[in-house]
Scaffold this motif. Structure first.
Motif, PDB file in Angstrom:
ATOM      1  N   LEU A 159       5.023   0.536   0.714  1.00  0.00           N
ATOM      2  CA  LEU A 159       5.101  -0.934   0.231  1.00  0.00           C
ATOM      3  C   LEU A 159       3.850  -1.691   0.935  1.00  0.00           C
ATOM      4  O   LEU A 159       3.325  -2.628   0.318  1.00  0.00           O
ATOM      5  CB  LEU A 159       6.191  -1.639   1.101  1.00  0.00           C
ATOM      6  N   LEU A 162       1.142  -1.404  -1.563  1.00  0.00           N
ATOM      7  CA  LEU A 162       1.500  -2.042  -2.637  1.00  0.00           C
ATOM      8  C   LEU A 162       0.873  -3.511  -2.496  1.00  0.00           C
ATOM      9  O   LEU A 162       0.128  -3.936  -3.186  1.00  0.00           O
ATOM     10  CB  LEU A 162       3.128  -2.299  -3.087  1.00  0.00           C
ATOM     11  N   LEU A 163       1.211  -4.240  -1.213  1.00  0.00           N
ATOM     12  CA  LEU A 163       0.742  -5.406  -0.749  1.00  0.00           C
ATOM     13  C   LEU A 163      -0.673  -5.559  -0.642  1.00  0.00           C
ATOM     14  O   LEU A 163      -1.467  -6.327  -1.206  1.00  0.00           O
ATOM     15  CB  LEU A 163       1.421  -6.023   0.362  1.00  0.00           C
ATOM     16  N   ARG A 164      -1.695  -4.173  -0.393  1.00  0.00           N
ATOM     17  CA  ARG A 164      -2.773  -4.232  -0.323  1.00  0.00           C
ATOM     18  C   ARG A 164      -3.518  -4.233  -1.606  1.00  0.00           C
ATOM     19  O   ARG A 164      -4.587  -4.803  -1.736  1.00  0.00           O
ATOM     20  CB  ARG A 164      -3.282  -2.968   0.396  1.00  0.00           C
ATOM     21  N   LEU A 166      -2.390  -5.715  -3.948  1.00  0.00           N
ATOM     22  CA  LEU A 166      -2.270  -7.054  -4.684  1.00  0.00           C
ATOM     23  C   LEU A 166      -3.263  -7.821  -4.016  1.00  0.00           C
ATOM     24  O   LEU A 166      -3.160  -9.150  -4.144  1.00  0.00           O
ATOM     25  CB  LEU A 166      -0.867  -7.425  -4.559  1.00  0.00           C
ATOM     26  N   ASN A 167      -3.961  -7.469  -3.064  1.00  0.00           N
ATOM     27  CA  ASN A 167      -5.220  -7.996  -2.383  1.00  0.00           C
ATOM     28  C   ASN A 167      -4.208  -9.184  -1.522  1.00  0.00           C
ATOM     29  O   ASN A 167      -4.716 -10.462  -1.204  1.00  0.00           O
ATOM     30  CB  ASN A 167      -5.988  -8.655  -3.000  1.00  0.00           C
ATOM     31  N   ALA A 168      -3.178  -8.967  -0.762  1.00  0.00           N
ATOM     32  CA  ALA A 168      -2.544  -9.897  -0.136  1.00  0.00           C
ATOM     33  C   ALA A 168      -3.105 -10.210   1.207  1.00  0.00           C
ATOM     34  O   ALA A 168      -3.791  -9.369   1.776  1.00  0.00           O
ATOM     35  CB  ALA A 168      -0.998  -9.311   0.340  1.00  0.00           C
ATOM     36  N   GLN A 172       0.724 -13.078   4.412  1.00  0.00           N
ATOM     37  CA  GLN A 172       1.434 -12.705   3.049  1.00  0.00           C
ATOM     38  C   GLN A 172       1.984 -11.333   3.555  1.00  0.00           C
ATOM     39  O   GLN A 172       3.107 -11.245   3.458  1.00  0.00           O
ATOM     40  CB  GLN A 172       0.565 -12.833   1.816  1.00  0.00           C
ATOM     41  N   LYS A 176       6.034 -11.846   3.748  1.00  0.00           N
ATOM     42  CA  LYS A 176       6.754 -11.372   2.614  1.00  0.00           C
ATOM     43  C   LYS A 176       7.010  -9.936   2.781  1.00  0.00           C
ATOM     44  O   LYS A 176       8.017  -9.393   1.842  1.00  0.00           O
ATOM     45  CB  LYS A 176       5.721 -11.495   1.557  1.00  0.00           C
ATOM     46  N   LEU A 177       6.440  -9.290   3.527  1.00  0.00           N
ATOM     47  CA  LEU A 177       7.113  -7.708   3.715  1.00  0.00           C
ATOM     48  C   LEU A 177       7.132  -7.415   5.053  1.00  0.00           C
ATOM     49  O   LEU A 177       8.566  -7.060   5.116  1.00  0.00           O
ATOM     50  CB  LEU A 177       5.603  -6.995   3.459  1.00  0.00           C
ATOM     51  N   PRO A 180      10.698  -9.566   6.793  1.00  0.00           N
ATOM     52  CA  PRO A 180      11.987  -9.166   5.959  1.00  0.00           C
ATOM     53  C   PRO A 180      12.459  -7.872   6.199  1.00  0.00           C
ATOM     54  O   PRO A 180      13.466  -7.480   6.237  1.00  0.00           O
ATOM     55  CB  PRO A 180      11.878  -9.744   4.616  1.00  0.00           C
ATOM     56  N   TYR A 181      11.241  -6.730   6.251  1.00  0.00           N
ATOM     57  CA  TYR A 181      11.778  -5.620   6.239  1.00  0.00           C
ATOM     58  C   TYR A 181      12.297  -5.207   7.675  1.00  0.00           C
ATOM     59  O   TYR A 181      12.995  -4.198   7.773  1.00  0.00           O
ATOM     60  CB  TYR A 181      10.528  -4.485   6.079  1.00  0.00           C
TER      61      TYR A 181
END
Lengths: 262, 262
Positions: A159, A162-164, A166-168, A172, A176-177, A180-181
């Motif tokens: 995960l 994934l965020l990386r 998406l260039n978060a 974020q 976003k990760l 909540p996780y």
């Protein structure tokens, strides 16, 4: 649809969720009552459930006021531990240097028997509610910090990647990760903390208090009113159960997706 | 579309360094479907991560659409081996994640999200949560998520390897259909020869220790293809045995390299 069927069967059964715990509770009370009658135990040593209820009904308003005092101390200390503990845990999760600096201190503080600190808190903070709130805070702080820190570090690498991809940005990635996780694990710590919190406030009330259920228990010991002590203990269990299940309910509402809430 | 020039990748690790890729040259044309195949340790995932901008090459350079890759790009999507869905988000909200992160117009993309879900046969599942779906359905959601921003390039790292054989076949057929509809350039890492042949315009074979480009094999079977491939059984058998030979026998220098170690 077949995927959801077994879950529905498990949580949908009214017997398992409500009747089963009620049955075990009343069973234990029934055995207790039977024991006091069969063995003719003196009410001074072990009051029967009836004696305990009568002790409560003799001064219900007074006892409810004392319960409220204990509840407020418990909740305040608990919330304070969250407010202070979560940011510290976030720092620990973020930096290994801070983790190495803070963890030994935390463990050292946690290792001190809290009952030993109670008189010192009274010396520092007087006889009001402040030392009780402080005691609850001390008891809750450790589980809150540990669970939050480990929750923040439990993000699966797939995960994070994934965020990386998406260039978060950092914010974020965090909101976003990672946060909540971490929530299900934070709630584990909160549930441990709330069950300890009530113990903390009673310990503090044993030392230099003029109100609260802990104070009632000390007083009833002095006047050899065992039934009253039992009534106070009964109220303490009710407080614990209500606070704990309030948290469970909140968790189910907030995190319906978490593994254990499905 | 993708230009890999003299790329060498060395990872530092305990007890020395690992030579993952050595002097890779590869050009992927626009709308081409390239599969990367090789034994474990041949650096195929590393090569994909370099194209994605998740890694920076030790030597050489990677360009996408004529620009040097230094970070993940919005027009390049990555799909991983595991679905990597956020468990607290519904299916459609997972698909929308890239839009949220790059700050796109949510309203406009929401319709597209539903179209994509329809395209992969998940109509009616938009409001479900990942844990309510099977592995194959989760991977379909992941595919929709990587297509939501209309990427020019789709990089896939063994995306179907965790699925059962039947679902895998279905997904291969869907992916071909989607590529023909959306005209995306795809680089697909796999360790299945069958999958490599069915999907690709060109199969790139890598050899391990260090990862080198062994050979590229053009696949000229007309599309759409299916995994049974009865009409082209002879072609497939020929290509398959060729790829087997390429993957089984290590090239001479690698053999020497191993003997030195012994």
């Amino acid at each position: 649809m077949s995927l959801t069927a077994p879950r529905a069967a498990r949580s949908g059964s009214l017997f398992v969720s409500i009747a089963a715990p009620a049955l075990s509770m009343f069973g234990v009370i029934g055995l207790w009552w039977l024991a006091t009658i069969v063995f003719e135990i003196d009410s001074f040593l072990l009051p029967s459930p009836k004696d305990v209820v009568e002790a409560f009904l003799r001064q219900p308003d007074y006892l409810m006021d004392q319960t409220w005092v204990t509840v407020m101390e418990t909740v305040e200390g608990f919330l304070l531990a969250i407010v202070a503990g979560v940011p510290i845990a976030l720092l620990i999760a973020r930096s290994e240097l801070l983790e190495r600096m803070i963890y030994p201190l935390l463990v050292a503080v946690q290792a001190i028997p809290k009952i030993a600190v109670a008189p010192i808190l009274v010396v520092w903070m007087g006889f009001g509610s402040t030392p009780k709130v402080a005691m609850v805070f001390l008891v809750c702080f450790f589980p809150v910090v540990i669970s939050t820190a480990s929750g923040m570090k439990s993000t699966p690498s797939e995960l994070a990647e994934l965020l990386r991809s998406l260039n978060a940005g950092r914010a974020q990635d965090f909101f976003k990760l990672r946060v909540p996780y971490a929530l299900p694990q934070i709630f584990v710590g909160l549930k441990v903390a709330i069950s300890l919190a009530v113990i903390g406030s009673v310990i503090a009330e044993f030392v230099g208090a003029s109100a609260g259920l802990g104070f009632v228990i000390v007083q009833s010991g002095a006047s050899a009113d065992t039934a009253l002590a039992f009534a106070a203990m009964g109220l303490l269990s009710v407080v614990s159960i209500v606070l704990y299940y309030a948290l469970v309910l909140l968790e189910k509402r907030l995190l319906p997706w978490a593994e254990e809430n499905r | 579309m993708i230009q890999v020039e003299k790329v060498t990748q060395v990872f530092a690790s305990r007890g020395g360094s690992v030579h993952a890729l050595d002097g890779i040259d590869l050009h992927v044309r626009e709308r081409e479907f390239v599969t990367l195949i090789g034994r474990s340790g041949c650096g195929k995932s590393t090569l994909l991560r370099l194209m994605a901008g998740l890694l920076t090459p030790t030597q050489g350079r990677v360009q996408v659409a004529g620009e040097l890759v230094t970070a993940p790009r919005p027009d390049v999507s990555v799909m991983f081996q595991r679905p990597a869905l956020l468990p607290w988000r519904s299916v459609v909200s997972n698909v929308m994640l890239p839009v949220e992160i790059c700050g796109g117009d949510k309203k406009r993309y929401r319709d597209r999200a539903h179209e994509l879900l329809e395209l992969v046969g998940l109509t009616g599942f938009a409001g479900k949560y990942p844990h309510e779906l099977s592995g194959g359905m989760q991977q379909r959601v992941s595919l929709c998520r990587s297509l939501i921003t209309r990427p020019k390039v789709l990089l896939m790292d063994e995306p179907f390897s965790a699925l059962d054989a039947l679902t895998r076949t279905e997904m291969s057929e869907e992916l071909q259909r989607i590529q023909m509809e959306l005209a995306t350039t795809i680089v697909f890492v796999t360790h299945s020869i069958e999958e490599a042949i069915v999907l690709a315009d060109r199969v790139v074979v890598l050899s391990p220790h260090p990862g080198r480009l062994r050979e590229t094999v053009d696949i000229e079977i007309p599309r759409p293809r299916d995994l049974g491939l009865d009409t082209h059984a002879a072609d497939v058998a020929r290509l398959s045995s060729r790829l087997h030979a390429l993957l089984a026998a290590p090239p001479r220098e690698t053999t020497d390299h191993r003997m030195v170690h012994q």
